[in-house]
Design a protein around this motif. Structure first.
Motif, short mmCIF file in Angstrom:
data_model
loop_
_atom_site.label_atom_id
_atom_site.label_comp_id
_atom_site.label_asym_id
_atom_site.label_seq_id
_atom_site.Cartn_x
_atom_site.Cartn_y
_atom_site.Cartn_z
N LEU A 4 -0.76 -34.79 8.77
CA LEU A 4 0.30 -35.38 7.97
C LEU A 4 0.03 -36.84 7.60
CD1 LEU A 4 3.38 -33.86 9.85
CD2 LEU A 4 2.11 -32.92 7.91
N SER A 5 -0.80 -37.52 8.36
CA SER A 5 -1.04 -38.94 8.10
C SER A 5 -2.34 -39.14 7.33
CB SER A 5 -1.11 -39.72 9.41
OG SER A 5 -1.59 -41.03 9.16
N PRO A 6 -2.29 -39.92 6.24
CA PRO A 6 -3.54 -40.25 5.52
C PRO A 6 -4.52 -41.02 6.39
CG PRO A 6 -1.59 -40.82 4.21
CD PRO A 6 -1.11 -40.49 5.59
N GLN A 7 -4.04 -41.60 7.50
CA GLN A 7 -4.92 -42.35 8.40
C GLN A 7 -5.61 -41.45 9.43
OE1 GLN A 7 -5.50 -45.51 7.64
NE2 GLN A 7 -4.06 -45.09 5.96
N ASN A 8 -5.28 -40.17 9.41
CA ASN A 8 -5.95 -39.23 10.30
C ASN A 8 -7.46 -39.26 10.02
OD1 ASN A 8 -7.19 -36.36 10.60
ND2 ASN A 8 -5.35 -36.26 11.87
N PRO A 9 -8.30 -39.28 11.06
CA PRO A 9 -9.75 -39.39 10.84
C PRO A 9 -10.31 -38.31 9.90
CG PRO A 9 -9.24 -39.70 13.16
CD PRO A 9 -7.96 -39.29 12.50
N ARG A 10 -9.77 -37.12 10.02
CA ARG A 10 -10.29 -36.04 9.15
C ARG A 10 -9.86 -36.26 7.70
NH1 ARG A 10 -10.30 -29.54 10.30
NH2 ARG A 10 -12.07 -29.11 8.94
N GLU A 55 4.74 -28.55 3.05
CA GLU A 55 6.15 -28.32 2.69
C GLU A 55 6.30 -27.15 1.72
OE1 GLU A 55 8.27 -31.75 1.42
OE2 GLU A 55 7.80 -32.90 3.22
N GLN A 56 5.29 -26.93 0.88
CA GLN A 56 5.36 -25.84 -0.09
C GLN A 56 4.73 -24.55 0.43
OE1 GLN A 56 4.23 -26.87 -4.16
NE2 GLN A 56 4.47 -29.04 -3.69
N GLY A 57 3.91 -24.68 1.46
CA GLY A 57 3.21 -23.51 2.00
C GLY A 57 2.00 -23.14 1.15
N ILE A 58 1.27 -22.12 1.61
CA ILE A 58 0.09 -21.66 0.86
C ILE A 58 0.56 -21.13 -0.49
CG2 ILE A 58 -1.77 -19.94 0.80
CD1 ILE A 58 -1.80 -20.08 3.88
N PRO A 59 -0.05 -21.60 -1.60
CA PRO A 59 0.37 -21.12 -2.92
C PRO A 59 0.30 -19.60 -3.01
CG PRO A 59 -1.12 -23.00 -3.15
CD PRO A 59 -1.12 -22.62 -1.70
N GLY A 69 -12.39 -16.28 2.88
CA GLY A 69 -13.29 -17.44 3.01
C GLY A 69 -14.07 -17.53 4.29
N GLY A 70 -14.29 -16.39 4.97
CA GLY A 70 -15.10 -16.43 6.19
C GLY A 70 -14.44 -17.30 7.26
N GLU A 71 -15.14 -18.35 7.66
CA GLU A 71 -14.63 -19.20 8.75
C GLU A 71 -13.83 -20.39 8.22
OE1 GLU A 71 -17.97 -20.32 11.11
OE2 GLU A 71 -18.53 -18.24 11.55
N ALA A 72 -13.48 -20.37 6.94
CA ALA A 72 -12.72 -21.49 6.38
C ALA A 72 -11.38 -21.67 7.11
CB ALA A 72 -12.46 -21.26 4.90
N GLN A 73 -11.09 -22.93 7.46
CA GLN A 73 -9.80 -23.23 8.07
C GLN A 73 -8.75 -23.42 6.97
OE1 GLN A 73 -11.38 -26.78 10.28
NE2 GLN A 73 -10.03 -25.98 11.86
N TRP A 74 -7.53 -23.01 7.24
CA TRP A 74 -6.41 -23.25 6.33
C TRP A 74 -5.51 -24.26 7.03
CZ3 TRP A 74 -5.49 -20.72 1.49
CH2 TRP A 74 -6.54 -19.86 1.11
N ILE A 75 -5.35 -25.43 6.44
CA ILE A 75 -4.70 -26.55 7.11
C ILE A 75 -3.54 -27.06 6.27
CG2 ILE A 75 -5.03 -28.89 8.04
CD1 ILE A 75 -8.04 -28.22 8.27
N GLY A 76 -2.37 -27.14 6.86
CA GLY A 76 -1.23 -27.74 6.19
C GLY A 76 -1.35 -29.26 6.21
N VAL A 77 -1.12 -29.89 5.08
CA VAL A 77 -1.22 -31.36 4.99
C VAL A 77 -0.01 -31.90 4.23
CG1 VAL A 77 -3.74 -31.35 5.06
CG2 VAL A 77 -2.58 -31.35 2.85
N SER A 78 0.23 -33.20 4.37
CA SER A 78 1.34 -33.84 3.66
C SER A 78 0.94 -34.16 2.22
CB SER A 78 1.73 -35.13 4.37
OG SER A 78 0.66 -36.06 4.29
N PRO A 91 -1.60 -34.57 -8.52
CA PRO A 91 -2.39 -33.59 -7.80
C PRO A 91 -1.68 -32.24 -7.66
CG PRO A 91 -2.12 -35.63 -6.51
CD PRO A 91 -1.20 -35.70 -7.68
N GLN A 92 -2.47 -31.18 -7.67
CA GLN A 92 -1.95 -29.86 -7.35
C GLN A 92 -1.78 -29.75 -5.84
OE1 GLN A 92 -3.28 -26.33 -9.43
NE2 GLN A 92 -4.56 -27.57 -10.78
N PRO A 93 -1.00 -28.77 -5.36
CA PRO A 93 -0.66 -28.74 -3.94
C PRO A 93 -1.73 -28.12 -3.04
CG PRO A 93 0.48 -26.98 -5.06
CD PRO A 93 -0.24 -27.75 -6.12
N VAL A 94 -2.98 -28.09 -3.50
CA VAL A 94 -4.02 -27.51 -2.66
C VAL A 94 -5.38 -28.10 -3.07
CG1 VAL A 94 -4.39 -25.52 -4.20
CG2 VAL A 94 -4.99 -25.33 -1.77
#
Length: 263
Positions: A4-10, A55-59, A69-78, A91-94
């Motif tokens: 959720l934070s833009p300051q997150n290292p990832r 907040e919108q969920g996966i489109p 997507g194989g081993e692709a992670q699906w990550i919720g972000v702000s 920006p689009q939501p994904v």
């Protein structure tokens, strides 16, 4: 886990991918929007993760693709993380982070009767992306992008391809090394020139043909021009002096397709 934070290292690591030096260092790039993520998933791109607005969920368009997507992670972000990691004003939501899968010249040389578009110092990312998209549409075997051209992983380039970057090999390298290899395998190097006397409509594109286009302002470099077998002119009836490099590429590619597919 949601980020959720833009300051997150990832999130900071993702945001760095907007710059070429970090794309080169990490060997990854970002794609933005539902359509590009769909195309990447369908085409088997090496996706590290798909980040979506928590907040919108996966489109909806992607909701049945989470297993593709194989081993692709699906990550919720702000929304703040999306804004930091994307290049567009609205920006689009994904977005997704994709690992580079580099194509080699051997993929193009292995094609019988190959049709390839070759870019020599094409610097506008929109032009590079449009040419890749056009090559895909015309059924070309690949695209060869010479040094001095815009980065194919630039966000604007990627957007301009409309997903075609995932559909055909796009090789990067030194044209002065790679074009001689093509010529040795029987390819004819064809370029456009305002001084040429033969037109693109009178030329036989049914043999192995690599179409060389140059820089927006300067055209093909003198060094690459030395490797050209045939120079052609695109005839114009109106008063325009010349065509944009992406438009010229389109005319040539579709004339080659017409000859090959429709006789």
């Amino acid at each position: 886990m949601d980020i959720l934070s833009p300051q997150n290292p990832r999130a900071k690591e993702w945001a760095q991918l907007l710059e070429k030096k970090h794309r080169d260092k990490q060997q990854k790039y970002i794609i933005e929007g539902i359509h590009l993520v769909q195309e990447a998933l369908r085409s088997g791109a090496d996706i590290e993760c798909v980040a979506f607005d928590v907040e919108q969920g996966i489109p909806g368009e992607l909701s049945n693709m989470t297993d593709i997507g194989g081993e692709a992670q699906w990550i919720g972000v702000s929304a703040a993380v999306i804004a930091k990691c994307t290049d567009t004003k609205t920006p689009q939501p994904v977005f997704a982070v994709v690992r580079k899968q580099k194509a080699a010249i051997g993929e193009l040389l292995a094609q019988k009767n190959s049709l390839v578009i070759v870019l020599d110092g094409v610097q506008d990312p929109g032009n590079v992306g449009t040419i890749i998209r056009t090559a895909d549409a015309a059924g070309a075997d690949g695209v060869l992008v010479g040094r001095g051209s815009a980065d194919i992983y630039n966000p604007k380039t990627i957007r301009s391809t409309m997903g075609s970057i995932f559909h055909l090999p796009v090789v990067e390298g030194d044209l002065l090394e790679l074009l001689p290899q093509a010529k040795e395998s029987g390819v004819r190097i064809v370029s456009t020139s305002l001084q040429a006397t033969s037109t693109c409509y009178g030329y036989d594109f049914t043999g192995p043909s690599w179409l060389l286009v140059g820089n927006e302002a300067k055209g093909v470099s003198p060094e690459a021009q030395q490797l050209v077998d045939d120079s052609l002119i695109i005839p114009m009836k109106g008063r325009a002096e010349s065509l944009n490099v992406a438009m010229a590429s389109t005319v040539m590619l579709f004339e080659a397709m017409r000859q090959r597919e429709f006789g």
